[in-house]
Design an enzyme around this catalytic site. Structure first.
Site: not given
Length: 126
Positions: A29, A70, A77, A87-88, A96
């Site tokens: 990340e 974080e 994630e 994708r949903h 978000d």
């Protein structure tokens, strides 16, 4: 229902798993690396500008807040990417939201940093 992971976990120390998680976040990340770099820079400036004990405590609390946020964001994630690789819209909203949590923690850390460092920088320069 016990998994193999639970059996392995009973036989070893959880600290190893925590270290693996932090290692994963740092290696995978970019935001975690940016936050860690900022922590290092703030520590250096703290020594240069002679931050007092109470200010160090506040700084380290904010470091912990941001880095923890974080790590949780990364965990969410990774979990969602595994559970819902397609994708949903709801997955996007959840990602978000966790990113928003990191943003809030970062803004709080920035404000605390300004409160601590701006007067010291002003007195150092003038």
């Amino acid at each position: 229902m016990a998994s193999d992971y639970q059996e392995i976990k009973k036989k070893s120390v959880g600290l190893k798993y925590a270290a693996n998680g932090l290692k994963y976040a740092l290696t995978n990340e970019i935001n975690m690396r940016v936050h860690a770099l900022i922590v290092c820079v703030v520590i250096v400036f703290g020594f240069i500008l002679r931050v007092n004990f109470t200010e160090w405590v506040l700084l380290f609390l904010t470091f912990g807040l941001v880095l923890t946020a974080e790590v949780f964001n990364t965990a969410v994630e990774v979990m969602l990417d595994h559970l819902a690789p397609e994708r949903h819209p709801k997955v996007g909203i959840i990602k978000d939201l966790t990113a928003g949590g990191v943003l809030v923690a970062s803004l709080i850390a920035f404000i605390i940093g300004c409160i601590i460092f701006i007067p010291k920088i002003i007195s150092y320069v003038f």
